[in-house]
Motif scaffolding. Structure first.
Motif, PDB file in Angstrom:
ATOM      1  N   LEU A  32       0.804  -1.211   0.000  1.00 43.59           N
ATOM      2  CA  LEU A  32       0.000   0.000   0.000  1.00 43.59           C
ATOM      3  C   LEU A  32       0.843   1.269   0.000  1.00 43.59           C
ATOM      4  O   LEU A  32       0.311   2.369  -0.159  1.00 43.59           O
ATOM      5  N   HIS A  33       2.151   1.141   0.177  1.00 45.62           N
ATOM      6  CA  HIS A  33       3.041   2.295   0.061  1.00 45.62           C
ATOM      7  C   HIS A  33       3.360   2.610  -1.398  1.00 45.62           C
ATOM      8  O   HIS A  33       3.855   3.700  -1.699  1.00 45.62           O
ATOM      9  N   ALA A 201      -4.516  -4.421  -5.101  1.00 48.75           N
ATOM     10  CA  ALA A 201      -4.031  -3.424  -4.142  1.00 48.75           C
ATOM     11  C   ALA A 201      -5.020  -2.275  -4.003  1.00 48.75           C
ATOM     12  O   ALA A 201      -5.278  -1.789  -2.895  1.00 48.75           O
ATOM     13  N   PHE A 202      -5.591  -1.844  -5.123  1.00 49.38           N
ATOM     14  CA  PHE A 202      -6.573  -0.756  -5.068  1.00 49.38           C
ATOM     15  C   PHE A 202      -7.795  -1.175  -4.262  1.00 49.38           C
ATOM     16  O   PHE A 202      -8.330  -0.382  -3.466  1.00 49.38           O
ATOM     17  N   LEU A 203      -8.255  -2.409  -4.431  1.00 49.80           N
ATOM     18  CA  LEU A 203      -9.419  -2.885  -3.680  1.00 49.80           C
ATOM     19  C   LEU A 203      -9.099  -3.061  -2.202  1.00 49.80           C
ATOM     20  O   LEU A 203      -9.971  -2.884  -1.347  1.00 49.80           O
ATOM     21  N   VAL A 204      -7.859  -3.418  -1.887  1.00 46.35           N
ATOM     22  CA  VAL A 204      -7.448  -3.468  -0.482  1.00 46.35           C
ATOM     23  C   VAL A 204      -7.500  -2.067   0.112  1.00 46.35           C
ATOM     24  O   VAL A 204      -7.963  -1.869   1.244  1.00 46.35           O
ATOM     25  N   TYR A 205      -7.041  -1.084  -0.656  1.00 53.44           N
ATOM     26  CA  TYR A 205      -7.098   0.314  -0.202  1.00 53.44           C
ATOM     27  C   TYR A 205      -8.554   0.746   0.035  1.00 53.44           C
ATOM     28  O   TYR A 205      -8.863   1.371   1.056  1.00 53.44           O
ATOM     29  N   THR A 206      -9.465   0.439  -0.898  1.00 48.65           N
ATOM     30  CA  THR A 206     -10.842   0.897  -0.747  1.00 48.65           C
ATOM     31  C   THR A 206     -11.497   0.290   0.492  1.00 48.65           C
ATOM     32  O   THR A 206     -12.362   0.908   1.120  1.00 48.65           O
TER      33      THR A 206
END
Length: 244
Positions: A32-33, A201-206
């Motif tokens: 996420l970085h 990764a984007f879905l983990v962020y959301t």
């Protein structure tokens, strides 16, 4: 209590069925970085997923800010509905029509990573294969009889199940060994895997947009508790010294 136990026993078979067959999941090394990865994942989502799957608990401007995307650039390249920057990330698909087309309601994916996990999403996105018996001509090894088409086919190509002849109990049998694309996609296998990792990764962020901030604050809290514990121990030591 007896009624509760009976109810739980009754529900077990349905829960097992809902879980589907166990498929080994590939590890999703999400970072996420890595803002570049998250930005690429956002671009993939807006172009290939948002037409059906909303992120109604997120707003465009917050997403652009978190991912380091200038608002003007985000509005131009990632916002296609004419909404304002402060609006939620939604689409215009009619829920009833979608249920008729796909056989079930189309889920919002804001929290899918929290429910399914990153490994499941990553493996699922790479597990579509050709199946002429299905309405859209594809199936999924992780989610059997999935109702959605392979919307990323132009990137991956059309994958097919592959088998290998092996000796089992004295007889030669065809054993399923994996899924292999036909090479008709715009991306190579490694490029597609990276693209799906970006999307994951984007879905983990959301699912948890404050995750990195929570971890950062957590370390401060841990440090405070450690210092407080040491000070409390020294205070106790000093207090009991005069009582011995």
């Amino acid at each position: 209590m007896k009624k509760l136990l009976i109810a739980l026993i009754t529900l077990v078979p349905s829960l097992v069925f809902a879980a589907g067959p166990e498929v080994p999941l590939d590890k999703a090394e999400v970072d996420l970085h890595d803002k570049a990865s998250l930005q690429r994942g956002a671009q993939l989502y807006m172009n290939y997923c948002l037409g059906c799957h909303q992120l109604q608990y997120h707003r465009y401007n917050r997403t652009f800010e978190d991912l380091g995307i200038p608002q003007e650039l985000g509005e131009k390249n990632l916002q296609f509905t004419g909404d304002k920057a402060g609006d939620r990330i939604t689409n215009n698909m009619n829920p009833e029509s979608a249920a008729n087309w796909f056989g079930t309601a189309v889920p919002d994916l804001t929290n899918v990573a929290r429910v399914r996990g990153a490994d499941w999403i990553y493996t699922y996105l790479r597990s579509f294969y050709k199946d002429d018996s299905r309405p859209f001509g594809v199936n999924n090894a992780v989610f059997p009889n999935v109702g959605m088409p392979h919307v990323l086919q132009e990137l991956q190509g059309l994958p097919e199940k592959t088998y290998e002849e092996r000796l089992i109990d004295g007889e030669m049998e065809d054993v399923y060994v994996g899924i292999e694309t036909d090479g008709g996609g715009r991306l190579s296998e490694s490029e597609y895997d990276q693209a799906m990792l970006d999307l994951t990764a984007f879905l983990v962020y959301t699912g948890e947009p404050m995750l990195l901030e929570q971890r950062r604050i957590g370390w401060f809290v841990f440090g405070f508790l450690l210092v407080f514990t040491i000070l409390a121990w020294l205070l106790k030591k000093e207090f009991w010294k005069d009582l011995k």
